[in-house]
Design a protein around this motif. Structure first.
Motif: not given
Length: 418
Positions: A177-196
């Motif tokens: 059974y193929y089961l990769p890493f399971l993570v939450p989505p990266i949404d616009a709010a998270a991207i906005q907080k990412t250092p430039s």
């Protein structure tokens, strides 16, 4: 219906130390979402860096190798599902589970194919190309494949390993059974907080040093990659982080050349987000690389090898560059570091890989259905796995008595000489 999961762990999970620890928590969360009461057991020594079991509503149980106390424990617990953390735990406890909880669904999480990692490591040390037939030369392959066959289902984290198991080792797809890493989505709010781009500086490598591919990669960085990179980019600085560094790792620390070995990161995501580029020249290994998915989540582009990127991005463009040539590795690392437009495009590629390949919601319903189906149809499923039944039979008549002999010896009931 009894919904009790017993995890038999190789070590206590440390999600802040290794991808394996994070992977285990992801699996446990799938079962908890299905309503399972979870107990995590392990024969390993306690760790100061393991999870807070109570806070996560996970029962904790220390178990012993080659000891009938486990038999008493599992007969009382009577779990409906057993999850073995890597094949070594199935070898040690699988026969006891089969004897005392024969109706329990037996699942193995391979983490990665150990035989693939070992064969690649040997090829690297012998300075030759790895070929698939090398797998047949590894004793660990015989042990690992036997464990997979003895179980009802094997969780495989990498698509390439799914292919190897079916085409090279001829394992039936119903057992995998193929089961990769399971993570939450990266949404616009998270991207906005990412250092430039401008807010970041330096290169970074991060990885648990108990894992041989990480130690080898850092050696390769120090001896080959970094001298080339510094020659072209004199102000470059590399920070190397990782849990459990040995003295030989710490001895690579050389601030005068911009090469900093800093040990365990206080917060892995923070240090990766503060860096501009991840360098991961992995020369052998297997599975999916948690450090590279973490880099994508942190918005940090990476330069890695074909083994580093294996089974990670599918047909999507990498969040940086992939090459096995050291000179090209250095050239691309510097390009990525200095070209803001290129860096931003690579960052966006990483967000897309995360959101199109690894979201938990893509897999949880199907996994739930798979577990339910196997529990209802377990007898039929096992009858179709004849090789597995053969291996279980011989294990109960060999490993069982070896373990009992060791227990008797440890208890002083046998002479220590043969």
């Amino acid at each position: 219906m009894n919904k009790t999961l017993l995890v038999i762990g190789f070590v206590w999970p440390e999600p802040n130390s290794s991808a394996a620890g994070g992977r285990m928590l992801q699996l446990i969360s799938l079962f908890q979402a299905q309503g399972y009461a979870v107990t995590f057991s392990s024969p390993a020594m306690d760790s100061d860096f393991s999870i807070d079991f109570e806070a996560l509503a996970i029962a904790k149980k220390t178990i012993a190798l080659n000891c009938s106390s486990f038999d008493v424990y599992i007969k009382e617990l009577q779990p409906s599902v057993i999850l073995f953390d890597r094949f070594m735990m199935e070898e040690q406890f699988g026969w006891r589970v089969a004897e005392h909880c024969p109706a329990a669904l037996r699942i193995i999480d391979t983490e990665d194919l150990h035989c693939l990692r070992k064969a690649r490591q040997n090829a690297c040390k012998e300075k030759r190309l790895f070929v698939l037939t090398d797998l047949f030369l590894e004793d660990v392959a015989k042990r690992e494949i036997a464990s997979i066959l003895r179980c009802d289902l094997a969780l495989i984290i990498a698509e390439y390993e799914m292919e190897i198991l079916q085409t090279v080792f001829k394992i039936d797809a119903s057992l995998l059974y193929y089961l990769p890493f399971l993570v939450p989505p990266i949404d616009a709010a998270a991207i906005q907080k990412t250092p430039s781009f401008e807010q970041r500086t330096g290169f970074i490598f991060i990885g648990n040093f108990l894992h041989e591919p990480n130690w080898n990669a850092v050696q390769y960085l120090k001896e080959t990659i970094w001298p080339l990179l510094k020659k072209q980019f004199s102000q470059a600085v590399l920070q190397v982080y990782g849990a459990y560094p040995s003295q030989k790792v710490l001895q690579l620390h050389q601030p005068t050349s911009g090469f900093y070995v800093l040990g365990r990161a206080p917060n892995a995501q923070e240090v990766v987000q503060a860096a501009r580029v991840v360098l991961a020249p992995l020369r052998f290994g297997a599975g999916q690389k948690g450090k590279l998915l973490e880099a994508m989540q942190c918005g940090t582009p990476s330069v890695t090898t074909t083994i580093g990127a294996e089974s990670m991005c599918g047909y999507l463009p990498w969040n940086g560059f992939v090459t096995d040539d050291p000179d090209l590795f250095v050239t691309q690392a510097i390009r990525l570091y200095e070209d803001k437009f290129l860096w931003q495009q690579a960052q966006q590629n990483g967000f897309e890989i995360n959101n199109k390949r690894y979201l938990k919601r893509f897999f949880e319903a199907d996994f739930d259905a798979k577990i339910r189906f196997l529990i209802v149809n377990l007898a039929q499923h096992r009858s179709a796995n004849f090789l597995g039944s053969v291996l279980r039979h011989h294990t109960l008549n060999s490993t069982k008595y070896m373990s009992k002999w060791i227990e008797a010896k440890n208890n002083g009931g046998l002479s220590t000489s043969l």
